[in-house]
Write an enzyme that holds these catalytic residues in place. Structure first.
Site, PDB file in Angstrom:
ATOM      1  N   VAL A   1      44.014  49.231  46.181  1.00 34.20           N
ATOM      2  CA  VAL A   1      43.357  48.212  45.373  1.00 34.20           C
ATOM      3  C   VAL A   1      43.794  46.846  45.877  1.00 34.20           C
ATOM      4  O   VAL A   1      44.954  46.648  46.196  1.00 34.20           O
ATOM      5  CB  VAL A   1      43.769  48.410  43.895  1.00 34.20           C
ATOM      6  CG1 VAL A   1      43.336  47.234  43.045  1.00 34.20           C
ATOM      7  CG2 VAL A   1      43.191  49.712  43.368  1.00 34.20           C
ATOM      8  N   ASP A   2      42.849  45.897  45.954  1.00 33.63           N
ATOM      9  CA  ASP A   2      43.217  44.580  46.479  1.00 33.63           C
ATOM     10  C   ASP A   2      43.367  43.535  45.381  1.00 33.63           C
ATOM     11  O   ASP A   2      43.423  43.876  44.190  1.00 33.63           O
ATOM     12  CB  ASP A   2      42.221  44.130  47.556  1.00 33.63           C
ATOM     13  CG  ASP A   2      40.851  43.814  46.983  1.00 33.63           C
ATOM     14  OD1 ASP A   2      40.702  43.714  45.754  1.00 33.63           O
ATOM     15  OD2 ASP A   2      39.922  43.648  47.783  1.00 33.63           O
ATOM     16  N   GLY A   3      43.479  42.289  45.767  1.00 34.34           N
ATOM     17  CA  GLY A   3      43.777  41.207  44.829  1.00 34.34           C
ATOM     18  C   GLY A   3      42.705  40.997  43.767  1.00 34.34           C
ATOM     19  O   GLY A   3      42.952  40.341  42.753  1.00 34.34           O
TER      20      GLY A   3
ATOM     21  N   ILE B   1      40.059  45.742  42.697  1.00 32.27           N
ATOM     22  CA  ILE B   1      39.149  46.814  43.084  1.00 32.27           C
ATOM     23  C   ILE B   1      39.541  47.334  44.473  1.00 32.27           C
ATOM     24  O   ILE B   1      40.236  46.654  45.221  1.00 32.27           O
ATOM     25  CB  ILE B   1      37.688  46.329  43.097  1.00 32.27           C
ATOM     26  CG1 ILE B   1      37.536  45.105  44.012  1.00 32.27           C
ATOM     27  CG2 ILE B   1      37.241  45.970  41.677  1.00 32.27           C
ATOM     28  CD1 ILE B   1      36.120  44.549  44.067  1.00 32.27           C
TER      29      ILE B   1
END
Lengths: 137, 137, 137, 137
Positions: C19-21, C24
């Site tokens: 998951v990124d910043g 998602i």
């Protein structure tokens, strides 16, 4: 802030995909930064990773001790610094990451041993390459 | 081979993109395996990562000490095991990875502290969740 | 919701470091999910990735077309499905990811060609392995 | 070799952990390179990713079409180039990666739409930022 003495430093920048759901760089990515710094250091002292592989030399990481002191975030630029000591067959990379404002982000000790053509080696071939860069502990 | 006692274990499998140019799992990926195991453990004891975030609880990794004993390769299946001890405000996760044939791959100690709503906390809320899983050192 | 017909499906779960910043799953990780699904499919039809390598067979990805329809988040479980068609020397993997509630997450076409001992090949060796799984377009 | 016209280019270098078991950069990492290039481009035209987030702007990737023409290997340096066209609410990034010797590595079209404060938007705010960089198709 007083910083440790290091023999080599590399400026890097956080890439957005390295940031996790908490908005900070995921812990595992620091190992990537440290690895990339060691490889760039090797190239700096005259030996690329590919050349090492061609000669059958393989530095192998045996141990990583990393302490997380503060966090890097999106777009942050940072300095990744290293120095080396040798203890018998072990090379100890002392690695630290600082933000450009001097904030200490992580400190790490990475223990590497030398494998030559698949066999554990004393590391004299690596010691020769690194010889101008060893520091006393 | 005698293995350490652990409170929780998870079977996983190497994914091909986790293997690097030397044909073995890249060092940083073990931190992903260890993190994923801790998260699955939290879910197992009744608290998902998402629920923790919703409550403002954030377990923060302060230190990782990992020793690499042997390597995982493509298609390898492995057991990722953990137990926990508590030392003041610190939770120490003792984590080990073994191949299915019992080969010891890595051993690690991961030190985690509790942050609640952005402030360092004593960790009593986590201790309550983990209470049936603490071991004596 | 009507879903396409697929020949194979694999249940997976988002790992938190994917998951990124933005909270998602990062776009690139879907290529990892798709690749992992193809490899598990190969193992399912009787041929591991390692065995292919041992025989000198290397399926090579030539093209990926992926459309992002909705997002996976932390802790989400999902079904990764595939079917195959053959067009001359090209194998087209039709891959789709759905959440367990049926929400369509991505749809992709992945074009793979066969390389045997470093030379482009007609792919008859792969076609034999996949023969029970081809669908008509 | 004739290369396409692009509006922006960034020199990058393969990091060793991006290389997979076949000795070449894993397919998914090219999406990281493309994403990083778009973000550096945004910073170049005067808007960091973080500033966009602060304003509630979120460029969202809807589609990626990527064709793999040759492979990057350990230590390779490369140029990541882009230009943009606009089609209604869609921004199309035309992205290509070349080795320094001119070898074409990948060509990609990445379709991005604008989301402002969680709602689909016409993209006029992004169009204003990119206005000196649009090319005719």
């Amino acid at each position: 802030m007083e910083q440790k003495q290091h023999q080599y430093e590399l400026e890097m920048k956080v890439r957005d995909y390295e940031v996790d759901g908490q908005g900070i760089v995921n812990n595992a990515n620091y190992l990537h930064y440290l690895e990339h710094t060691r490889h760039e250091f090797c190239e700096h002292v005259g030996l690329t990773w590919r050349e090492m592989n061609d000669r059958g030399w393989m530095p192998v990481v045996r141990k990583v001790e990393i302490t997380y002191l503060s966090s890097l975030r999106m777009d942050d630029r940072f300095l990744s610094k290293l120095s080396i000591t040798r203890k018998g067959v072990r090379f100890i990379f002392h690695q630290d990451i600082y933000k450009l404002d001097g904030t200490h982000v992580i400190t790490a000790q990475v223990t590497v041993v030398s494998v030559v053509n698949g066999m554990p080696a004393r590391g004299d071939e690596l010691a020769e390459v690194f010889k101008d860069y060893f520091t006393q502990e």
